[in-house]
Motif scaffolding. Structure first.
Motif, PDB file in Angstrom:
ATOM      1  N   ALA A 158      21.127  45.199  35.561  1.00 47.35           N
ATOM      2  CA  ALA A 158      20.843  44.629  35.118  1.00 47.35           C
ATOM      3  C   ALA A 158      21.180  44.529  32.996  1.00 47.35           C
ATOM      4  CB  ALA A 158      19.274  44.103  35.427  1.00 47.35           C
ATOM      5  N   ASP A 159      22.278  45.724  33.120  1.00 47.23           N
ATOM      6  CA  ASP A 159      22.626  46.035  31.445  1.00 47.23           C
ATOM      7  C   ASP A 159      23.129  44.984  30.735  1.00 47.23           C
ATOM      8  OD1 ASP A 159      23.327  48.107  29.569  1.00 47.23           O
ATOM      9  OD2 ASP A 159      22.302  49.683  30.781  1.00 47.23           O
ATOM     10  N   ASP A 160      23.566  44.850  30.142  1.00 51.27           N
ATOM     11  CA  ASP A 160      24.193  44.379  29.432  1.00 51.27           C
ATOM     12  C   ASP A 160      25.263  45.293  28.980  1.00 51.27           C
ATOM     13  OD1 ASP A 160      22.771  41.612  30.019  1.00 51.27           O
ATOM     14  OD2 ASP A 160      21.898  41.321  28.286  1.00 51.27           O
ATOM     15  N   MET A 161      24.739  45.974  28.239  1.00 47.68           N
ATOM     16  CA  MET A 161      26.230  47.077  27.449  1.00 47.68           C
ATOM     17  C   MET A 161      26.735  46.906  28.343  1.00 47.68           C
ATOM     18  SD  MET A 161      27.441  48.323  24.958  1.00 47.68           S
ATOM     19  CE  MET A 161      25.662  48.455  23.404  1.00 47.68           C
ATOM     20  N   ARG A 162      26.550  47.866  29.889  1.00 44.92           N
ATOM     21  CA  ARG A 162      27.368  48.298  30.639  1.00 44.92           C
ATOM     22  C   ARG A 162      28.182  47.140  31.085  1.00 44.92           C
ATOM     23  NH1 ARG A 162      23.132  52.007  32.406  1.00 44.92           N
ATOM     24  NH2 ARG A 162      23.925  54.640  32.290  1.00 44.92           N
ATOM     25  N   VAL A 163      27.702  46.029  30.995  1.00 50.64           N
ATOM     26  CA  VAL A 163      28.422  45.354  31.662  1.00 50.64           C
ATOM     27  C   VAL A 163      29.669  44.050  30.737  1.00 50.64           C
ATOM     28  CG1 VAL A 163      28.317  41.974  32.295  1.00 50.64           C
ATOM     29  CG2 VAL A 163      26.860  43.707  32.876  1.00 50.64           C
ATOM     30  N   ALA A 164      29.440  44.360  29.837  1.00 46.57           N
ATOM     31  CA  ALA A 164      29.937  44.037  28.892  1.00 46.57           C
ATOM     32  C   ALA A 164      31.698  45.468  28.707  1.00 46.57           C
ATOM     33  CB  ALA A 164      30.331  44.259  27.241  1.00 46.57           C
ATOM     34  N   LEU A 165      31.796  46.481  28.661  1.00 46.19           N
ATOM     35  CA  LEU A 165      31.763  48.073  29.122  1.00 46.19           C
ATOM     36  C   LEU A 165      32.520  47.371  30.307  1.00 46.19           C
ATOM     37  CD1 LEU A 165      29.412  50.665  28.095  1.00 46.19           C
ATOM     38  CD2 LEU A 165      31.645  50.113  26.639  1.00 46.19           C
ATOM     39  N   VAL A 166      32.527  47.374  31.530  1.00 40.51           N
ATOM     40  CA  VAL A 166      32.933  46.908  32.225  1.00 40.51           C
ATOM     41  C   VAL A 166      34.324  45.909  32.038  1.00 40.51           C
ATOM     42  CG1 VAL A 166      33.190  46.411  35.074  1.00 40.51           C
ATOM     43  CG2 VAL A 166      31.748  48.057  33.800  1.00 40.51           C
ATOM     44  N   ALA A 167      33.951  44.623  31.600  1.00 38.21           N
ATOM     45  CA  ALA A 167      34.925  43.818  31.337  1.00 38.21           C
ATOM     46  C   ALA A 167      35.657  44.138  30.328  1.00 38.21           C
ATOM     47  CB  ALA A 167      33.786  42.745  30.781  1.00 38.21           C
ATOM     48  N   SER A 168      35.359  45.687  29.212  1.00 38.09           N
ATOM     49  CA  SER A 168      36.436  45.872  28.564  1.00 38.09           C
ATOM     50  C   SER A 168      37.338  46.522  29.626  1.00 38.09           C
ATOM     51  CB  SER A 168      35.761  46.316  27.552  1.00 38.09           C
ATOM     52  OG  SER A 168      36.922  47.256  26.456  1.00 38.09           O
ATOM     53  N   GLY A 169      36.542  47.713  30.560  1.00 35.65           N
ATOM     54  CA  GLY A 169      37.909  47.577  31.312  1.00 35.65           C
ATOM     55  C   GLY A 169      38.593  47.375  32.319  1.00 35.65           C
ATOM     56  N   ARG A 170      38.079  46.585  32.676  1.00 39.89           N
ATOM     57  CA  ARG A 170      39.020  45.471  32.700  1.00 39.89           C
ATOM     58  C   ARG A 170      39.930  44.901  32.913  1.00 39.89           C
ATOM     59  NH1 ARG A 170      38.697  42.356  37.746  1.00 39.89           N
ATOM     60  NH2 ARG A 170      36.298  42.795  38.680  1.00 39.89           N
ATOM     61  N   SER A 171      39.996  44.553  30.950  1.00 38.42           N
ATOM     62  CA  SER A 171      41.198  44.141  30.171  1.00 38.42           C
ATOM     63  C   SER A 171      42.274  44.681  29.581  1.00 38.42           C
ATOM     64  CB  SER A 171      40.229  43.803  28.763  1.00 38.42           C
ATOM     65  OG  SER A 171      41.370  43.093  28.179  1.00 38.42           O
ATOM     66  N   TRP A 172      41.465  46.213  30.312  1.00 32.41           N
ATOM     67  CA  TRP A 172      42.638  47.563  30.315  1.00 32.41           C
ATOM     68  C   TRP A 172      43.061  47.301  30.991  1.00 32.41           C
ATOM     69  CZ3 TRP A 172      41.879  52.801  31.596  1.00 32.41           C
ATOM     70  CH2 TRP A 172      42.972  53.916  31.202  1.00 32.41           C
ATOM     71  N   VAL A 173      42.587  46.943  32.210  1.00 35.74           N
ATOM     72  CA  VAL A 173      43.130  46.940  33.798  1.00 35.74           C
ATOM     73  C   VAL A 173      44.657  45.840  33.276  1.00 35.74           C
ATOM     74  CG1 VAL A 173      43.294  47.303  35.958  1.00 35.74           C
ATOM     75  CG2 VAL A 173      41.937  48.513  35.221  1.00 35.74           C
ATOM     76  N   TYR A 174      44.241  45.110  32.713  1.00 33.55           N
ATOM     77  CA  TYR A 174      45.172  43.835  32.961  1.00 33.55           C
ATOM     78  C   TYR A 174      45.815  44.113  32.201  1.00 33.55           C
ATOM     79  CZ  TYR A 174      41.735  40.745  35.451  1.00 33.55           C
ATOM     80  OH  TYR A 174      40.805  39.976  36.098  1.00 33.55           O
ATOM     81  N   LEU A 175      45.973  44.516  30.803  1.00 38.77           N
ATOM     82  CA  LEU A 175      46.715  44.621  29.605  1.00 38.77           C
ATOM     83  C   LEU A 175      48.153  45.990  30.514  1.00 38.77           C
ATOM     84  CD1 LEU A 175      48.277  44.924  26.663  1.00 38.77           C
ATOM     85  CD2 LEU A 175      46.980  47.343  26.550  1.00 38.77           C
ATOM     86  N   ARG A 176      47.630  46.836  31.377  1.00 34.92           N
ATOM     87  CA  ARG A 176      48.601  46.811  32.156  1.00 34.92           C
ATOM     88  C   ARG A 176      49.716  47.218  33.194  1.00 34.92           C
ATOM     89  NH1 ARG A 176      47.840  53.401  30.455  1.00 34.92           N
ATOM     90  NH2 ARG A 176      49.491  53.876  32.032  1.00 34.92           N
ATOM     91  N   ASP A 177      48.807  45.972  33.644  1.00 37.57           N
ATOM     92  CA  ASP A 177      49.121  45.212  34.238  1.00 37.57           C
ATOM     93  C   ASP A 177      50.387  44.111  33.898  1.00 37.57           C
ATOM     94  OD1 ASP A 177      50.252  44.816  36.993  1.00 37.57           O
ATOM     95  OD2 ASP A 177      48.359  43.562  38.039  1.00 37.57           O
ATOM     96  N   ALA A 178      50.410  43.891  32.819  1.00 36.41           N
ATOM     97  CA  ALA A 178      51.017  42.732  32.017  1.00 36.41           C
ATOM     98  C   ALA A 178      50.668  41.678  32.209  1.00 36.41           C
ATOM     99  CB  ALA A 178      52.438  42.974  32.579  1.00 36.41           C
ATOM    100  N   ARG A 179      48.982  41.355  31.736  1.00 37.13           N
ATOM    101  CA  ARG A 179      48.249  40.187  32.044  1.00 37.13           C
ATOM    102  C   ARG A 179      48.141  40.018  31.079  1.00 37.13           C
ATOM    103  NH1 ARG A 179      45.029  40.607  37.825  1.00 37.13           N
ATOM    104  NH2 ARG A 179      44.085  39.230  37.114  1.00 37.13           N
ATOM    105  N   LEU A 180      48.539  39.553  30.387  1.00 38.81           N
ATOM    106  CA  LEU A 180      47.907  39.516  29.088  1.00 38.81           C
ATOM    107  C   LEU A 180      46.982  38.485  28.091  1.00 38.81           C
ATOM    108  CD1 LEU A 180      51.759  40.539  27.033  1.00 38.81           C
ATOM    109  CD2 LEU A 180      49.825  41.794  27.664  1.00 38.81           C
ATOM    110  N   PRO A 181      47.349  37.469  28.594  1.00 37.12           N
ATOM    111  CA  PRO A 181      46.232  36.091  28.069  1.00 37.12           C
ATOM    112  C   PRO A 181      44.536  36.492  29.187  1.00 37.12           C
ATOM    113  CG  PRO A 181      48.549  34.774  28.378  1.00 37.12           C
ATOM    114  CD  PRO A 181      48.451  37.061  29.224  1.00 37.12           C
ATOM    115  N   GLU A 182      45.005  37.018  30.173  1.00 38.70           N
ATOM    116  CA  GLU A 182      43.855  37.033  30.728  1.00 38.70           C
ATOM    117  C   GLU A 182      43.072  38.496  30.130  1.00 38.70           C
ATOM    118  OE1 GLU A 182      44.439  36.837  35.283  1.00 38.70           O
ATOM    119  OE2 GLU A 182      46.030  37.349  34.429  1.00 38.70           O
ATOM    120  N   ALA A 183      44.324  39.842  29.821  1.00 36.41           N
ATOM    121  CA  ALA A 183      43.701  40.600  29.117  1.00 36.41           C
ATOM    122  C   ALA A 183      42.725  39.953  28.173  1.00 36.41           C
ATOM    123  CB  ALA A 183      44.249  41.561  29.187  1.00 36.41           C
TER     124      ALA A 183
END
Length: 412
Positions: A195-220
């Motif tokens: 129940a930590d909003d900051m960590r939830v956002a940090l994880v979302a940013s981390g997933r965005s980075w995985v998407y970026l390196r997987d060439a899923r740019l719009p989702e990233a």
């Protein structure tokens, strides 16, 4: 240059064990006799039992040894062993499997210290070490979670979030995309339980980075933007920790926008990044990252390089006087962006000087990067100076790869 499937199985075994593992070492590691190892490498005899033992000892999948898929870029025996241990830790802890007893679980205070140590290794660019630390860290954090009294698990889930996020970052950098996706998914679940909003956002940013390196740019980009908005602080009351998280998020959103060629969006996020850095006045470390005015400026160099705005990138480079406050990994990345900007400006020798200095300073970090090879390819089209020396530092065969023109091959 031969493809991985062009080698024989014996040749692939020899390549995978590398220069640091002798045939006698592999014999001891597998429990097989030396003649069996020798026959396998000579393609004389390879039983299924031998194949499986060799694959396990070298930390490689049997499909890689058989040539059905190529090994991951820059993958050495230590890398493969680390990824195997990290993968087991991620999947076992997610399944609730615990090594030892929960009675030996470290305290939350001790785990917070472990979190800092793991991130320190990561930001020094020591990715193999960070991965090696993350595996036992996950097990210890999981043991703490199971030992927590009922109703008091939130903070332990927060530590689990950090451990899974670190595992995802290491896996992503070392090219293990499946593990990165798995770990960041478990991190999301843990953050929600914390129940930590900051960590939830940090994880979302981390997933965005995985998407970026997987060439899923719009989702990233969508994820990067959402996570930045979710944690945007009121500047008049924001703490240094909050500004660090927000600044690093908008910085990353600018990076993703630049990869999509969206100049206006990238410029907007860079403006927010610079404003946040100026508000902070100096670099600050929090939430597994570091941000400040120098981080904002150096990241802007990479964004402008990606957008093809070489003049802006070079102007920024001229304005940056001291990067000592950055993490080692951030300094190395800035050096790559600087070298690329110099190459784009056809300042070939300056580009190679910048690249060579970074490669000599951080060879382990460079093994997991693709940009050095891209820079050498660009410089190789118009310059021959230092190319062979620099190419050796990144482990590239310049002649067989066609990076050097025919005149350069005779001149060098």
């Amino acid at each position: 240059m031969p493809r991985w499937s062009d080698y024989t199985t014996g040749e692939r075994i020899k390549i995978l064990r590398g220069k640091t593992i002798r045939q006698s070492d592999l014999s001891e590691m597998t429990g097989l006799s030396l003649p069996v190892i020798q026959m396998a490498e000579q393609d004389k005899r390879l039983t299924l039992q031998t194949l499986m033992k060799v694959a396990d000892a070298l930390g490689a999948d049997t499909s890689v040894i058989l040539g059905q898929q190529a090994p991951r870029r820059a993958s050495e025996h230590g890398d493969r062993a680390t990824m195997r241990d990290l993968s087991r830790a991620v999947h076992d802890t997610a399944a609730g499997l615990l090594p030892g007893t929960v009675g030996d679980a470290p305290s939350l205070a001790e785990l917070r210290e472990s979190t800092a140590s793991c991130w320190d290794a990561y930001w020094r660019g020591e990715y193999v070490k960070a991965g090696a630390l993350a595996a036992p860290f996950l097990a210890e954090a999981s043991a703490r979670l199971h030992a927590q009294p009922a109703g008091e698990e939130a903070e332990a889930w927060g530590v689990m979030t950090d451990a899974y996020r670190l595992a995802a970052y290491v896996a992503n950098l070392m090219g293990n995309r499946d593990l990165a996706y798995s770990a960041i998914g478990h991190a999301q679940n843990a953050a929600e339980r914390a129940a930590d909003d900051m960590r939830v956002a940090l994880v979302a940013s981390g997933r965005s980075w995985v998407y970026l390196r997987d060439a899923r740019l719009p989702e990233a980009l969508a994820l990067a933007e959402r996570s930045a908005v979710d944690i945007e602080p009121r500047f008049s009351k924001a703490t240094a920790d909050e500004l660090t998280a927000f600044g690093s998020h908008v910085n990353f959103a600018a990076v993703v926008a630049s990869r999509m060629g969206d100049k206006d969006r990238a410029a907007d996020y860079l403006s927010q990044s610079h404003a946040t850095g100026a508000r902070m006045g100096s670099e600050h470390r929090a939430h597994g990252t570091l941000f400040g005015p120098v981080s904002a400026a150096t990241q802007a160099v990479g964004v402008n390089v990606a957008l093809g705005q070489t003049g802006k990138a070079l102007a920024l480079i001229n304005s940056i006087k001291n990067v000592s406050g950055l993490t080692a990994a951030a300094r190395n990345r800035y050096a790559m962006d600087k070298a690329m900007a110099q190459a784009d400006a056809k300042r070939w020798d300056e580009s190679l000087d910048t690249l060579e200095e970074a490669l000599l300073h951080a060879p382990e970090w460079a093994r997991h990067q693709t940009l050095p090879s891209v820079i050498v390819q660009k410089v190789g089209r118009a310059s021959t100076a230092r190319l062979r020396r620099v190419s050796k530092l990144i482990g590239a065969d310049m002649e067989s790869s066609g990076f050097l023109p025919a005149t350069a091959r005779t001149a060098l």
